[in-house]
Structures are given as structure tokens and as C-alpha cells.
Design an enzyme around this catalytic site. Structure first.
Site, PDB file in Angstrom:
ATOM      1  CB  CYS A  48      56.133  12.326  19.019  1.00 57.68           C
ATOM      2  SG  CYS A  48      57.405  11.967  20.237  1.00 57.68           S
ATOM      3  CB  CYS A  98      51.636  17.029  25.155  1.00 58.97           C
ATOM      4  SG  CYS A  98      51.214  15.972  26.483  1.00 58.97           S
ATOM      5  CB  CYS A 151      60.960   7.693  21.920  1.00 57.99           C
ATOM      6  SG  CYS A 151      59.910   6.873  22.045  1.00 57.99           S
ATOM      7  CB  CYS A 183      54.958   8.815  16.983  1.00 61.22           C
ATOM      8  SG  CYS A 183      55.257   7.441  17.768  1.00 61.22           S
ATOM      9  CD  GLU A 194      63.494  18.978  27.869  1.00 59.72           C
ATOM     10  OE1 GLU A 194      64.203  19.725  27.822  1.00 59.72           O
ATOM     11  OE2 GLU A 194      62.221  18.443  27.894  1.00 59.72           O
ATOM     12  CB  CYS A 243      54.666  14.915  32.730  1.00 62.57           C
ATOM     13  SG  CYS A 243      54.595  14.467  30.891  1.00 62.57           S
TER      14      CYS A 243
END
Ligand code: SAH
Ligand code: SF4
Length: 400
Positions: A150, A375, A143, A147, A123, A136
Site C-alpha cells: 500500500c 485503491c 497511516c 502494509c 485525498e 472514498c
């Protein structure tokens, strides 16, 4: 520093596959030297290559054309040869969502090289503000890190994006916003003025591709967005921080989120490998650091976890001597997340403390929440980790 064993094992996902180019590859994302080499490969004489590279860069990155036919300054014969062997394709847009606040999110499909795997999705989000328009951009499918707050970190599959797929996101945004140089607007202003590498993925774990892509994005003869308007956010890959300053030269943001190793180990597990003291030392050595080129420290506000005034005090102490800005991010919840966003009064009190200590401390306004574009909410539906896999990952992270 606590011994590594006492702090648990760092679980990192390994990129499972590499990019397999299509039979007719895109020229988007190639450096000038690589492009010249490709031109040589289809018989463009050496003496012409430099000029052709310049023409191609102009048509691709300044004018944004999507076919060779439109490149009218290139001879017809060369255009025909290019057409036969290459494209100027960017990632395919599979969905576009527009938030009530004007934020736009594009879902992009990327090929998978693994037999039997579906295509990947990443995205990319455009956030318009009065004085700027920020894009962004993602650097990985999923990833490698996990985390705990996230959403992207819970994704199963990881593939590094290629330079073309990273530059391609900026091109998709310009295409969809009609934002190329000859766009007819009343004041001629561009819409995409700033780039943040804050989408999916850890950019410093895909170093070379991010470096090569940002070289094209920041090149005056390329996309032409100045390095000062590009920010790279990292969770703290210490060995690559100083290198990023030297080889990429953009603004740096650090996802700090905690001021004690014990807590940061949990929130940002990469801390077990590169603890706070080492991270801040790398920041102090970031090339070009000055009061006009500050490092942004991102700090997600998690209720009852990292948001006390004592944390704020320690934060100010830790950052002493580093030209810094502090960016407080209200936590964006996602289905199944284990945290809550701090209360507004607490965020204000924290921000005020930090401000009174001399730091600019804007609270990031969540944008595009209605389209899950804020975010940490970016994550493709197709690559969810099953509950069982999540449990296994957590269990591994707990083991000494
Ligand atoms: N991997 C890089 C860049 C992508 S994340 C990094 O971690 O810095 C961009 C920012 O969003 C990071 O500061 C990250 O910590 C933050 N973030 C992730 N999930 C979030 C959430 N649910 N709410 C608010 N911020 C989040
Ligand atoms: Fe990866 Fe950044 Fe999310 Fe951590 S916060 S899992 S490093 S994308």
C-alpha cells in the site's frame, strides 16, 4: 498460533501531532450537544439553543451553505455573532483531477500543528457508477500501519483527522459536484449516494472521530446517507471491530488479503498483533451480521503471492459460517512497489472458484488509474518517506 517473537515485531507509526484549531473554528463536524455548547459560549440563551442547532444543521448539512449570511431563517443578530466567532469552512481544495472515466480526485489541505511542518494533504475520490456514486473518504493523514503493498503506508507523517475534516470531505464533494438538496437536475437524483472509508488511513485507529463524523453523515437531519450505504474498511483492528458495530453501525469490510498467518504477517503487519483466527472471531461477533448485512472481505490479487487456487480453497474454508462477500481487488502498482498484479486469467479462475463455493465475488474494476486515484494509490507527494527511512522501517520490521 505461532509465538509473537517468531513473527517479527509490528512497527506502527505514532500520530505525531494533534489538531490545533484555527482562531476562528469551523462548526462543521460538531455533534448537536457540542454545537449547543458553542452557541451558549457566544450568549445564545439556553431556551433557544435546540432550535438554533436544528437550523444550523439544516443549513450546513442539507443545504450546504458556505456562509452564515445565507442562513436566512436564523435571526440577523445571531448570524452576526456566529460570523464573528466561527466559520462553516471545510478542508481547502488545492487540486481537482478528473479522470477520463469520470472519477474525480480532490487534494485537500489540512493545517499542521507542528512548528516548521508544511500543511498536510489528504485525498478524497468520487467514483460515479450507473446505479450509485461512491465517495472514498480518508480518516488519517498517512497511516499508522505499513502494509507492504500500500502506497499510503509508506507515508511518513500521521495525523488523525477530526470529525469536521471527515464530514468536510463529503461536503467538499457535494460542493464541487453541485450535489446539495436544491440542486436542479432533471430527475433530482443525488450524485454522492454511498460512502466508503477506504481512503488514506486506518479508520479504527481514529475511532472516536470516525464514529462522530459518520453519525453526522448518516443522520437524517445531517448529510442523510443511510448506514447501509456506508462501508468502513479495516485492516483488522480486532478490539475495535465489535465496538464499531455497536457504536457506528455501518457495513464492515475487512482487508484480509492472505489466508495464512505467515503471509498475512508480511502483507498486513498488523496481523502479528491480531492474527487471522482472532480477526475472524471478531467478524463472527459483529453486531447485526446477517445474510442481508454481510461482511465484505477484500482480497488484493498479487501475482504468485496469494492468488493460487489453493489460496481460494482455504479462503472459502476460513469464511465458512460468516455471512460474507468477497471483493477481489486487482493490485494497483505504484512507483517502487514490490508486487505485480495477478494475471487476468488467474483472477478469473480464483473468482470462479469462490463464486462456485457460493460467494458473490466481484472483481473491483480499477477506476481513475490515470489520475492515481485507484485503491491504495492515495498518497500525498509532500510527505514521502525517503529511501533511507523506508529501509530503516523494513529493517525494524524484520527484527525479532
Ligand atoms: N486502512 C484501511 C482502509 C484504507 S485501504 C484498510 O486497510 O482496510 C482500502 C483498501 O485498499 C484496503 O483493502 C487495502 O488493502 C487496499 N489497497 C491498499 N493498497 C492497494 C493497492 N496498491 N492495490 C489494491 N488495493 C490496495
Ligand atoms: Fe494503512 Fe490500509 Fe494502507 Fe494498510 S492498506 S497501510 S491499513 S491504509
Amino acid at each position: 498460533m505461532e509465538p509473537q517473537a517468531a513473527r517479527g515485531v509490528l512497527v506502527e507509526k505514532v500520530p505525531l501531532e494533534s489538531y490545533v484549531p484555527p482562531a476562528k473554528p469551523s462548526l462543521v463536524g460538531l455533534s448537536r450537544a457540542e454545537l449547543a455548547e458553542r452557541l451558549g459560549g457566544i450568549g445564545v440563551p439556553e431556551g433557544q439553543r435546540k432550535m438554533r442547532v436544528q437550523q444550523l444543521w439544516h443549513w450546513m448539512y442539507v443545504r450546504g451553505v458556505q456562509t452564515f449570511a445565507e442562513m436566512t431563517s436564523v435571526s440577523k443578530a445571531v448570524r452576526a455573532d456566529l460570523e464573528q466567532h466561527f466559520t462553516v469552512a471545510r478542508p481547502e481544495v488545492v487540486a481537482e483531477q478528473i479522470s477520463e472515466d469520470g472519477t474525480r480526485k480532490w487534494l485537500l489541505r489540512l493545517p499542521s500543528g507542528l512548528a516548521g511542518e508544511r500543511a498536510h494533504e489528504v485525498e478524497c475520490v468520487y467514483i460515479p457508477e450507473t446505479d450509485r456514486g461512491t465517495l472514498c473518504v480518508s480518516s488519517q493523514v498517512g497511516c499508522t500501519l505499513n502494509c507492504s503493498f500500500c502506497h499510503t503506508g509508506t507515508q511518513r507523517l500521521v495525523r488523525n483527522l477530526t470529525p469536521g475534516e471527515i464530514v468536510g470531505q463529503v461536503m467538499v464533494a457535494r460542493d464541487r459536484l453541485n450535489d446539495w438538496v436544491d440542486r436542479e437536475t432533471p430527475n433530482g437524483n443525488r450524485l454522492v449516494t454511498n460512502i466508503v472509508m477506504m481512503g488514506m488511513g486506518e479508520p479504527l485507529y481514529n475511532f472516536d472521530a470516525v464514529r462522530d463524523a459518520l453519525a453526522i453523515v448518516s443522520d437524517n437531519e445531517g448529510i442523510g446517507i443511510s448506514r447501509r450505504r456506508i462501508t468502513l474498511s479495516t485492516s483488522g483492528v480486532v478490539p475495535n471491530i465489535v465496538r464499531a458495530g455497536e457504536e457506528i453501525g455501518v457495513m464492515l469490510a475487512i482487508s484480509l488479503h492472505a489466508v495464512r498467518d505467515e503471509l498475512r504477517d508480511e502483507l498486513v503487519p498488523l496481523n502479528r498483533k491480531y492474527p487471522i483466527a482472532e480477526l475472524l472471531e471478531a467478524c463472527r461477533n459483529y453486531p447485526g451480521l446477517s445474510n442481508s448485512r454481510r461482511i465484505t472481505f477484500e482480497y488484493v490479487m498479487l501475482k504468485g503471492v496469494n492468488d493460487s487456487l489453493d489460496d481460494a480453497k482455504r479462503l472459502v474454508k476460513l469464511l465458512k459460517g460468516i455471512p460474507a462477500k468477497i471483493n477481489l481487488i486487482p493490485f494497483n502498482p505504484w512507483p517502487g512497489s514490490a508486487y505485480e498484479c495477478s494475471d487476468w486469467t488467474q483472477i478469473e479462475a480464483f473468482s470462479e472458484y469462490v463464486f462456485n463455493a457460493g460467494y458473490s465475488s466481484p472483481v473491483r474494476t480499477p477506476r481513475g488509474r490515470d489520475i492515481l486515484a485507484a485503491c491504495g494509490q492515495l498518497k500525498s507527494e509532500t510527505e514521502k518517506l525517503s529511501a533511507r527511512e523506508r529501509q530503516a522501517l523494513r529493517a525494524m520490521a524484520m527484527t525479532d
